[in-house]
Write an enzyme that holds these catalytic residues in place. Structure first.
Site, PDB file in Angstrom:
ATOM      1  CE  LYS A   1     -27.642  30.326  12.375  1.00  0.00           C
ATOM      2  NZ  LYS A   1     -28.000  28.925  12.022  1.00  0.00           N
TER       3      LYS A   1
ATOM      4  CD  GLU B   1     -30.344  37.049  17.146  1.00  0.00           C
ATOM      5  OE1 GLU B   1     -29.406  37.766  17.271  1.00  0.00           O
ATOM      6  OE2 GLU B   1     -30.054  36.409  16.017  1.00  0.00           O
TER       7      GLU B   1
ATOM      8  CB  SER C   1     -27.107  25.187   6.008  1.00  0.00           C
ATOM      9  OG  SER C   1     -27.918  24.338   6.544  1.00  0.00           O
TER      10      SER C   1
HETATM   11  C1  LIG Z   1     -29.230  28.495  11.732  1.00  0.00           C
HETATM   12  C2  LIG Z   1     -29.169  27.340  10.768  1.00  0.00           C
HETATM   13  C3  LIG Z   1     -29.984  26.940   9.519  1.00  0.00           C
HETATM   14  C4  LIG Z   1     -31.157  28.220   9.819  1.00  0.00           C
HETATM   15  O1  LIG Z   1     -30.886  29.522   9.323  1.00  0.00           O
HETATM   16  P1  LIG Z   1     -30.791  30.389   8.004  1.00  0.00           P
HETATM   17  O2  LIG Z   1     -30.745  31.858   8.463  1.00  0.00           O
HETATM   18  O3  LIG Z   1     -32.179  30.097   7.541  1.00  0.00           O
HETATM   19  O4  LIG Z   1     -29.727  29.844   7.276  1.00  0.00           O
HETATM   20  C5  LIG Z   1     -30.000  26.166   8.846  1.00  0.00           C
HETATM   21  N1  LIG Z   1     -28.927  25.199   8.720  1.00  0.00           N
HETATM   22  C6  LIG Z   1     -27.858  25.394   9.788  1.00  0.00           C
HETATM   23  C7  LIG Z   1     -26.787  24.403   9.781  1.00  0.00           C
HETATM   24  C8  LIG Z   1     -28.020  26.394  10.817  1.00  0.00           C
HETATM   25  O5  LIG Z   1     -27.339  26.138  11.807  1.00  0.00           O
END
Ligand SMILES: *Cc1c(COP(=O)(O)O)cnc(C)c1O
Length: 399
Positions: free
Chosen positions: A93, A115, A382
């Site tokens: 993020k 948000e 992610s």
């Molecule tokens: C917020 C988040 C997601 C999901 O958000 P996307 O916009 O679909 O990437 C996925 N993995 C992690 C670690 C997150 O913090």
């Protein structure tokens, strides 16, 4: 937010999806943002600036790692991990919040708002707010505030104001509406940092562009290490920012198969899942046309997932298009399967993945078997799962 008051931009469509269906009060803000972003995105100085903070603050390029143990354990294709969990603040993020904070600075704004659902985007916004010296306000549903108190405390430590939202379900959807309202009232000095590849044009494009560093780096790193490209690329899909960022680097490589993994939740009953693409219908949410989960009367149904970050009843419009065009295949993985894979990755690889990412791991495990040895699968890791440890413990009662 579903009333069509504006259809201003010609671009900003991905096939039949996307566009800008925002309330009139936001027109001025969206037009300005679109104009400034278009000017800056190819500007060498701006790109160098983004690059500088990616290196000097986020810790990019993130590692591309061969997962020896998972490869051996799953007895199939070779597994590679793009380690976005090693970024500052522990997820992808921050790529987007750094980019948009720089955009805000160029537009001369002194205040940023966001948000947040589980608090991950709120944290990433509070972080850049502190680092760049913005006044920062984060909107968070009261229900989420209670569930994720520690994240709210962290945001406050970094100087952000956290505003609870009590309307409706008091979760992400209401927090988003409230942030849009704030933006409309304070657009002169405020930039709204949308947290995923969602919302009215130009947000889905802006967020994708800043997250595309994931795919661009991965492609380069993988090619350098292997002299070829991966056969399959897997990422989890909430709003769709880490996945679109990863996929974007490979869209033109027709031989590379792309897989998005949604949250199947408990079951396929509306209200029990967040599988917007595999189970949703076209509709309007937060200023964009996309696939959403709605009931027979067209009312948005609240989403559910064991992972708060996938818990959104819509999805980025570009994903809706990529699903329709067939370039990306979307699958869903349920809560139980995700929890299973969460623990498996912890034990086998010594990495605690985010529960969101655990969905991608579960799908990748099956894909590894299907593809067999000699093939290569790249997974977007992610984020890290420290934030989920307590919840997993609570759900399983024991480990
Ligand atoms: C917020 C988040 C997601 C999901 O958000 P996307 O916009 O679909 O990437 C996925 N993995 C992690 C670690 C997150 O913090």
């Amino acid at each position: 937010m579903s009333r069509i008051l504006m259809k201003k931009f010609e671009e900003g469509y991905f096939g039949e999806f996307g566009g800008s269906y925002a309330p009139e009060v936001l027109t001025e803000a969206l037009v300005e943002l679109d104009r400034v972003y278009k000017k800056l995105k190819d500007n060498r100085k701006f790109k160098k600036e983004v690059d500088y903070y990616f290196k000097n603050y986020v810790n990019r390029p993130s590692l591309l790692m061969f997962a020896e143990n998972l490869t051996r354990h799953w007895k199939g294709a070779r597994i590679w991990l793009k380690r976005e969990d090693l970024n500052h603040t522990g997820a992808h993020k921050i790529n987007n919040t750094i980019g948009q904070a720089l955009l805000a600075r160029h537009m001369g704004k002194q205040r940023i708002i966001a948000e947040t659902g589980a608090g991950q985007h709120g944290l990433a916004t509070a972080t850049v707010g502190a680092m760049f010296g913005f006044e920062t306000v984060v909107y968070m549903g009261d229900v989420d505030l209670k569930r994720q108190e520690l994240n709210a405390v962290k945001m406050k430590m970094m100087g952000a104001t956290v505003r609870g939202v009590s309307s409706g379900e008091a979760t992400l959807k209401e927090a988003t509406s409230e942030a849009m309202r704030d933006w409309a009232l304070n657009v002169k000095n405020t930039h709204y940092i949308v947290g995923s590849a969602i919302g009215p044009h130009p947000f889905p494009t802006i967020v994708r562009d800043f997250q595309s560093i994931i795919g661009i780096e991965s492609r380069k790193q993988f090619k350098k290490m292997n002299g070829k490209l991966p056969d399959g690329v897997v990422a989890c899909v909430g709003g769709g920012s880490n996945s679109i960022g990863m996929f974007y680097g490979f869209l033109k490589d027709k031989k590379v198969k792309l897989y998005g993994v949604e949250a199947g939740g408990i079951d396929s009953k509306p209200g029990n899942h967040s599988a917007t693409i595999t189970m949703g219908e076209p509709g309007f949410l937060h200023g964009t046309k996309t696939l959403i989960i709605q009931d027979e009367n067209g009312q948005i149904v609240p989403a559910h997932s064991v992972s708060a970050g996938l818990d959104y009843p819509g999805v980025g419009p570009e994903h809706a298009h990529l699903a329709r065009s067939g370039r990306v295949q979307y699958h869903s993985v349920n809560d139980e399967q995700a929890l299973d894979s969460f623990l498996e990755v912890c034990k086998v690889e010594g990495i605690i993945p985010a529960l969101e990412t655990a969905h991608a791991f579960h799908f990748a495990k099956q894909l590894a078997k299907d593809l067999g040895k000699k093939k290569d699968i790249l997974i977007c890791l992610s984020g890290r799962g420290d934030k989920d440890a307590a919840e997993v413990y609570r759900l399983l009662g024991k480990i």
